[in-house]
Write a protein that holds these residues in place. Structure first.
Motif, PDB file in Angstrom:
ATOM      1  N   LEU A  97       0.873  -1.179   0.000  1.00 18.02           N
ATOM      2  CA  LEU A  97       0.000   0.000   0.000  1.00 18.02           C
ATOM      3  C   LEU A  97       0.903   1.220   0.000  1.00 18.02           C
ATOM      4  N   GLY A  98       0.740   2.081  -0.995  1.00 15.56           N
ATOM      5  CA  GLY A  98       1.625   3.233  -1.082  1.00 15.56           C
ATOM      6  C   GLY A  98       0.902   4.484  -1.531  1.00 15.56           C
ATOM      7  N   ALA A  99       1.545   5.616  -1.261  1.00 15.02           N
ATOM      8  CA  ALA A  99       1.011   6.902  -1.697  1.00 15.02           C
ATOM      9  C   ALA A  99       1.423   7.131  -3.149  1.00 15.02           C
ATOM     10  N   VAL A 100       0.504   7.658  -3.945  1.00 15.92           N
ATOM     11  CA  VAL A 100       0.814   8.011  -5.331  1.00 15.92           C
ATOM     12  C   VAL A 100       1.418   9.412  -5.366  1.00 15.92           C
ATOM     13  N   VAL A 101       0.778  10.317  -4.662  1.00 14.53           N
ATOM     14  CA  VAL A 101       1.205  11.719  -4.559  1.00 14.53           C
ATOM     15  C   VAL A 101       1.371  12.006  -3.061  1.00 14.53           C
ATOM     16  N   PRO A 102       1.897  13.184  -2.673  1.00 14.79           N
ATOM     17  CA  PRO A 102       1.975  13.469  -1.228  1.00 14.79           C
ATOM     18  C   PRO A 102       0.608  13.263  -0.580  1.00 14.79           C
ATOM     19  N   THR A 103       0.573  12.447   0.437  1.00 17.74           N
ATOM     20  CA  THR A 103      -0.696  11.982   0.994  1.00 17.74           C
ATOM     21  C   THR A 103      -0.674  12.087   2.509  1.00 17.74           C
ATOM     22  N   ARG A 104      -1.764  12.544   3.089  1.00 14.44           N
ATOM     23  CA  ARG A 104      -1.882  12.579   4.548  1.00 14.44           C
ATOM     24  C   ARG A 104      -2.758  11.409   4.977  1.00 14.44           C
ATOM     25  N   ILE A 105      -2.254  10.640   5.925  1.00 18.41           N
ATOM     26  CA  ILE A 105      -3.023   9.493   6.411  1.00 18.41           C
ATOM     27  C   ILE A 105      -3.229   9.585   7.913  1.00 18.41           C
ATOM     28  N   GLY A 106      -4.269   8.925   8.394  1.00 19.93           N
ATOM     29  CA  GLY A 106      -4.484   8.761   9.822  1.00 19.93           C
ATOM     30  C   GLY A 106      -4.320   7.295  10.165  1.00 19.93           C
ATOM     31  N   LEU A 107      -3.721   7.010  11.311  1.00 18.56           N
ATOM     32  CA  LEU A 107      -3.528   5.632  11.754  1.00 18.56           C
ATOM     33  C   LEU A 107      -4.322   5.415  13.033  1.00 18.56           C
ATOM     34  N   ILE A 108      -5.164   4.396  13.027  1.00 17.98           N
ATOM     35  CA  ILE A 108      -5.945   4.054  14.223  1.00 17.98           C
ATOM     36  C   ILE A 108      -5.537   2.651  14.642  1.00 17.98           C
ATOM     37  N   SER A 109      -5.195   2.473  15.918  1.00 18.03           N
ATOM     38  CA  SER A 109      -4.673   1.176  16.358  1.00 18.03           C
ATOM     39  C   SER A 109      -5.758   0.101  16.250  1.00 18.03           C
ATOM     40  N   HIS A 110      -5.335  -1.090  15.906  1.00 21.29           N
ATOM     41  CA  HIS A 110      -6.258  -2.224  15.834  1.00 21.29           C
ATOM     42  C   HIS A 110      -6.997  -2.395  17.159  1.00 21.29           C
ATOM     43  N   ASP A 111      -6.261  -2.260  18.288  1.00 23.88           N
ATOM     44  CA  ASP A 111      -6.873  -2.475  19.610  1.00 23.88           C
ATOM     45  C   ASP A 111      -8.158  -1.669  19.781  1.00 23.88           C
ATOM     46  N   GLN A 112      -8.110  -0.408  19.349  1.00 25.03           N
ATOM     47  CA  GLN A 112      -9.303   0.438  19.512  1.00 25.03           C
ATOM     48  C   GLN A 112     -10.458  -0.080  18.655  1.00 25.03           C
ATOM     49  N   ILE A 113     -10.116  -0.579  17.471  1.00 25.85           N
ATOM     50  CA  ILE A 113     -11.186  -1.050  16.583  1.00 25.85           C
ATOM     51  C   ILE A 113     -11.742  -2.388  17.077  1.00 25.85           C
ATOM     52  N   TYR A 114     -10.866  -3.233  17.646  1.00 25.99           N
ATOM     53  CA  TYR A 114     -11.357  -4.495  18.229  1.00 25.99           C
ATOM     54  C   TYR A 114     -12.410  -4.202  19.297  1.00 25.99           C
ATOM     55  N   ARG A 115     -12.173  -3.133  20.077  1.00 28.19           N
ATOM     56  CA  ARG A 115     -13.125  -2.781  21.127  1.00 28.19           C
ATOM     57  C   ARG A 115     -14.478  -2.393  20.508  1.00 28.19           C
TER      58      ARG A 115
END
Lengths: 246, 115
Positions: A97-115
């Motif tokens: 998974l890669g950025a094509v152009v300058p890209t801003r991403i957010g990262l959310i931990s798996h632990d929070q989503i498991y909850r």
């Protein structure tokens, strides 16, 4: 400014009914924001991620490098989309998974989503649904690449990106940002860059679209759909203007 | 502490972003691959970076072959096409004729005969 959590909540809500309390719970998830330079990978084949990625701006792609070094792109991701939810339940990345152009991403931990998954069945259903829709999109990419001649395939890809952009309010007056080069289209469609250029020219000559400097302009949506024989049903979008117009 | 150790082996390559393109080490130049065939002239405004004229030629040959393949699938083959390679300044670098891109074997008189 919309938070990463809220971006994910809106993304899930685009696939179905997300109760208010669930929306707020997802919107409240903590996240890290990262800026990714152009043509840079965020996840690579073999990685064991413990976060999911939410695209905030820019454009991402997923791809596999074939045994002879040729890149096959199997998806593009627009802002407000979440390209790696399946990493919650698979052990390692089997593609990049890669950025094509300058890209801003957010990262959310798996632990929070498991909850969220443990506590909120409606949100859980939509997470399921999102990954199933991803599978439907992959099926369509397979059909597009193996069944359609180049001009139909490129028109079909334009249709898909246009409808998806519209679904996240990124189309304005028939124009959406699609910051790709011929090479990206070629590697997404299994064409050469030369063939892609010729095909782009042929599509321009129909008057249906213009694509220049990373911007797609749709002049004649019914004509573009007709060229591609595009049916947006595989996107399973809950409601968008373009998905409904037949 | 657990959280910290998990972050340390996070797959997200904060420090070690790697580019996903190949071959950026050597010098590259931008080449344009303009197509002239039975469908008319298609300029390549965007161009592509290549590390040598030879690579550009290979790219043009692959391109010519793909255009001809698509034509054959539609039931025609026009060998009059060519790819006109230009540099960034739009000056001609070389022309690759479609006939150079394939090993042509003209039909012999016995071709297609039952014996």
């Amino acid at each position: 400014m919309i938070s990463v959590g809220e971006t994910l909540a809106r993304h899930l809500a685009s696939f179905g009914e997300l109760p208010r309390a669930d929306f707020e719970a997802v919107a409240a998830l903590r996240a890290e924001v990262r800026d990714v330079p152009r043509q840079t990978d965020v996840l690579r084949n073999g990685d064991h991620p413990n976060h999911v990625v939410v695209v905030l701006s820019g454009l991402m792609h997923r791809y596999t490098i074939g045994p002879e070094g040729k890149r096959q792109i199997h998806s593009f991701y627009l802002p407000n989309e979440a390209p790696s939810l399946e990493t919650l339940y698979i052990d390692y990345m089997d593609n990049n998974l890669g950025a094509v152009v300058p890209t801003r991403i957010g990262l959310i931990s798996h632990d929070q989503i498991y909850r969220i998954i443990d506590e909120r069945p409606e949100a859980r259903k939509l997470l399921w649904r999102q990954t199933l829709v991803q599978a439907a999109v992959f099926r369509q990419w397979l059909v597009r690449n193996s069944n359609l001649p180049a001009h139909m395939a490129l028109a079909h890809l334009f249709c898909e990106m246009y409808v998806r952009a519209d679904a996240v309010d990124l189309v304005e007056n028939g124009v959406c940002s699609l910051p790709l080069t011929q090479e990206y289209f070629a590697d997404a469609l299994g064409l050469t860059a030369v063939h892609t250029n010729r095909t782009l020219q042929a599509l321009r000559e129909t008057g249906a679209i213009e694509w220049r400097s990373g911007q797609l302009t749709v002049h004649d949506w019914p004509k573009l759909r007709e060229i591609a024989r595009f049916d947006p049903n595989y996107l399973h979008l809950r409601s968008t203007r373009l998905a409904r117009s037949r | 502490m657990l959280l910290e150790s998990r972050c340390a082996r996070s797959a997200f390559r904060v420090q070690a972003w790697q580019t996903s393109t190949q071959g950026n080490d050597g010098a590259v130049a931008r080449y344009h691959f303009n197509i002239r065939n039975g469908n008319g002239f298609t300029a390549d405004d965007e161009g592509m970076e290549m590390s040598s004229d030879q690579d550009a030629r290979s790219h043009a040959i692959d391109g010519a072959r793909s255009l001809m393949s698509a034509e054959v699938l539609q039931g025609t083959l026009d060998l009059n096409g060519q790819i006109e390679i230009t540099d960034e300044a739009k000056d001609a670098v070389m022309t690759v004729r479609f006939t150079e891109a394939v090993d042509l074997r003209p039909a012999t008189s016995s071709a297609g005969s039952p014996l």
